[in-house]
Write an enzyme that holds these catalytic residues in place. Structure first.
Site, PDB file in Angstrom:
ATOM      1  N   GLU A   1      -3.065   7.766  -4.237  1.00  0.00           N
ATOM      2  CA  GLU A   1      -3.652   7.115  -5.404  1.00  0.00           C
ATOM      3  C   GLU A   1      -4.995   7.724  -5.783  1.00  0.00           C
ATOM      4  O   GLU A   1      -5.761   8.022  -4.859  1.00  0.00           O
ATOM      5  CB  GLU A   1      -3.870   5.622  -5.073  1.00  0.00           C
ATOM      6  CG  GLU A   1      -3.007   4.723  -5.905  1.00  0.00           C
ATOM      7  CD  GLU A   1      -3.018   3.281  -5.432  1.00  0.00           C
ATOM      8  OE1 GLU A   1      -3.988   2.584  -5.752  1.00  0.00           O
ATOM      9  OE2 GLU A   1      -2.061   2.882  -4.768  1.00  0.00           O
TER      10      GLU A   1
ATOM     11  N   ARG B   1       0.859  -1.176   0.000  1.00  0.00           N
ATOM     12  CA  ARG B   1       0.000   0.000   0.000  1.00  0.00           C
ATOM     13  C   ARG B   1       0.898   1.229   0.000  1.00  0.00           C
ATOM     14  O   ARG B   1       1.935   1.250   0.707  1.00  0.00           O
ATOM     15  CB  ARG B   1      -0.901   0.030   1.239  1.00  0.00           C
ATOM     16  CG  ARG B   1      -2.077  -0.943   1.202  1.00  0.00           C
ATOM     17  CD  ARG B   1      -3.124  -0.526   0.156  1.00  0.00           C
ATOM     18  NE  ARG B   1      -4.278  -1.410   0.112  1.00  0.00           N
ATOM     19  CZ  ARG B   1      -4.392  -2.479  -0.676  1.00  0.00           C
ATOM     20  NH1 ARG B   1      -3.422  -2.816  -1.500  1.00  0.00           N
ATOM     21  NH2 ARG B   1      -5.504  -3.206  -0.647  1.00  0.00           N
TER      22      ARG B   1
ATOM     23  N   HIS C   1      -1.227   0.104  -9.795  1.00  0.00           N
ATOM     24  CA  HIS C   1      -1.862  -0.841  -8.852  1.00  0.00           C
ATOM     25  C   HIS C   1      -2.431  -2.064  -9.595  1.00  0.00           C
ATOM     26  O   HIS C   1      -3.627  -2.351  -9.518  1.00  0.00           O
ATOM     27  CB  HIS C   1      -2.952  -0.126  -8.036  1.00  0.00           C
ATOM     28  CG  HIS C   1      -3.202  -0.793  -6.712  1.00  0.00           C
ATOM     29  ND1 HIS C   1      -3.592  -0.120  -5.578  1.00  0.00           N
ATOM     30  CD2 HIS C   1      -3.129  -2.103  -6.332  1.00  0.00           C
ATOM     31  CE1 HIS C   1      -3.738  -0.967  -4.574  1.00  0.00           C
ATOM     32  NE2 HIS C   1      -3.461  -2.189  -5.014  1.00  0.00           N
TER      33      HIS C   1
ATOM     34  N   ASP D   1       4.026   0.043  -7.324  1.00  0.00           N
ATOM     35  CA  ASP D   1       2.727  -0.310  -7.914  1.00  0.00           C
ATOM     36  C   ASP D   1       1.601   0.401  -7.165  1.00  0.00           C
ATOM     37  O   ASP D   1       0.453   0.361  -7.590  1.00  0.00           O
ATOM     38  CB  ASP D   1       2.530  -1.837  -7.837  1.00  0.00           C
ATOM     39  CG  ASP D   1       1.242  -2.284  -8.507  1.00  0.00           C
ATOM     40  OD1 ASP D   1       1.037  -1.920  -9.684  1.00  0.00           O
ATOM     41  OD2 ASP D   1       0.430  -2.975  -7.859  1.00  0.00           O
TER      42      ASP D   1
END
Ligand code: DGY
Length: 328
Positions: free
Chosen positions: A270, A241, A294, A265
């Site tokens: 986000e 995360r 992600h 990622d």
């Protein structure tokens, strides 16, 4: 028959399962994440017994209150469940489930893919070749470190961390050190792995791969001080995360060449790749940084299995049974 509200279209295995049991499945038709207001309105309008939601849906106390008293289960289409207010769900007597195990291989494969791409400079070389800049073989073109024999530091030895370690030891001849609240003697024996305190792991590893859940205790676990312990030749990979890594500190360290590179990622803000606009520009300009949106669990197999598991958890709760993957 019960009503199940799905916040966005997902691979259909689970939805077919729910419909086969004659439940009404309402899928939000928008091809984007649902807003909080839209979700609250949908819960009030449809009064579903089950909500199938995504990791991008913030399921907070207002959303849960809008679902109560009809809502019996929130089935998260993810293994991580930091988007759900578990205490509020408990207050309303709403079960919360996730989709563990079925995405372990997918995420491990992506972490390894990022490691290869980063260390062997695959993305840089791809851009270079496509730009027509390849004019002939060059002994110095895109040199990077060999992966075999390097030390991988796994932060968080859950099933995903262990799957990454297994691939790197057996497939790539790496050495593994790990940090976790618990030691694992069987894992150490099987992979010749050794436990390290986090600071020691960061000092020693050539590649650090993060696999912890986002909790208050892991927020900015990898902060400025900890990044400073890493070798200037080391690489950081994050498929867990975003907020586990202090992104501003990471970008500063990369800019000052305190690290060899990073592959992310997941991001702190986000879907933005950086919280600050100036960091956004810096990241985009760094050739030694790889960013993916992600997608670590994005295999067809994993995403269908996540759909099935979420549906099975819903079916269990609707039938008055204990769901397989209750997190609360
Ligand atoms: C999860 O399930 O938590 C993953 O982040 C999805 O990719």
């Amino acid at each position: 028959m019960s009503t199940i509200y799905v916040t966005r279209a997902i691979p259909d295995e689970g939805l077919r399962l729910l419909r086969a049991r004659r439940h009404e499945v309402i899928v939000n038709p928008e091809q984007r994440g649902i807003t909080k207001d839209e979700l609250i309105a949908a819960l009030r309008e449809h009064q579903p017994e089950a909500l199938l939601c995504l990791l991008t849906d913030a399921i907070d106390s207002a959303v849960l209150a809008a679902g109560a008293p009809h809502l019996k289960i929130v089935a998260n289409y993810a293994v991580g469940h930091d988007n759900i207010d578990l205490a509020a769900a408990k207050e309303h007597g709403i079960a919360v489930t996730n989709t563990p195990d079925v995405l372990t291989d997918a995420v491990a494969e992506h972490a390894v893919a990022l490691m290869f791409a980063l260390m062997r400079r695959v993305c840089e070389a791809d851009r270079y070749a496509k730009a027509g800049r390849y004019k002939g073989w060059d002994p110095f073109l895109f040199l990077g470190p060999q992966i075999k024999g390097k030390t991988l530091g796994i932060v968080g030895l859950g099933s995903i961390g262990a799957a990454v370690a297994q691939r790197c030891v057996q497939g790539m001849g790496m050495r593994v050190i790990y940090n976790d609240p618990k030691t694992d003697a069987a894992f150490e024996h099987e992979h010749h792995a050794e436990f390290r305190a986090l600071d020691d792991l960061l000092r020693e590893a050539d590649v650090v791969s993060i696999h912890v859940p986002l909790l208050p205790a892991t927020h900015h676990l990898i902060n400025e001080e900890r990044i400073a312990r890493m070798k200037p030749t080391a690489y950081l990979i994050n498929t867990s995360r975003g907020p586990v890594v202090d992104e501003e500190a990471l970008i500063d360290a990369l800019a000052m060449k305190q690290l060899a590179g990073a592959a992310l990622d997941v991001f702190e803000c986000e879907p933005s790749i950086a919280c600050l606009p100036e960091d956004h520009l810096k990241l985009k300009a760094m050739p030694n940084v790889i960013l993916t949106p992600h997608i670590a669990s994005a295999t067809i197999e994993a995403r269908q299995a996540m759909s099935r598991i979420a549906a099975e958890n819903i079916l269990a709760v609707l039938a008055g049974k204990e769901p397989q993957n209750r997190v609360m």
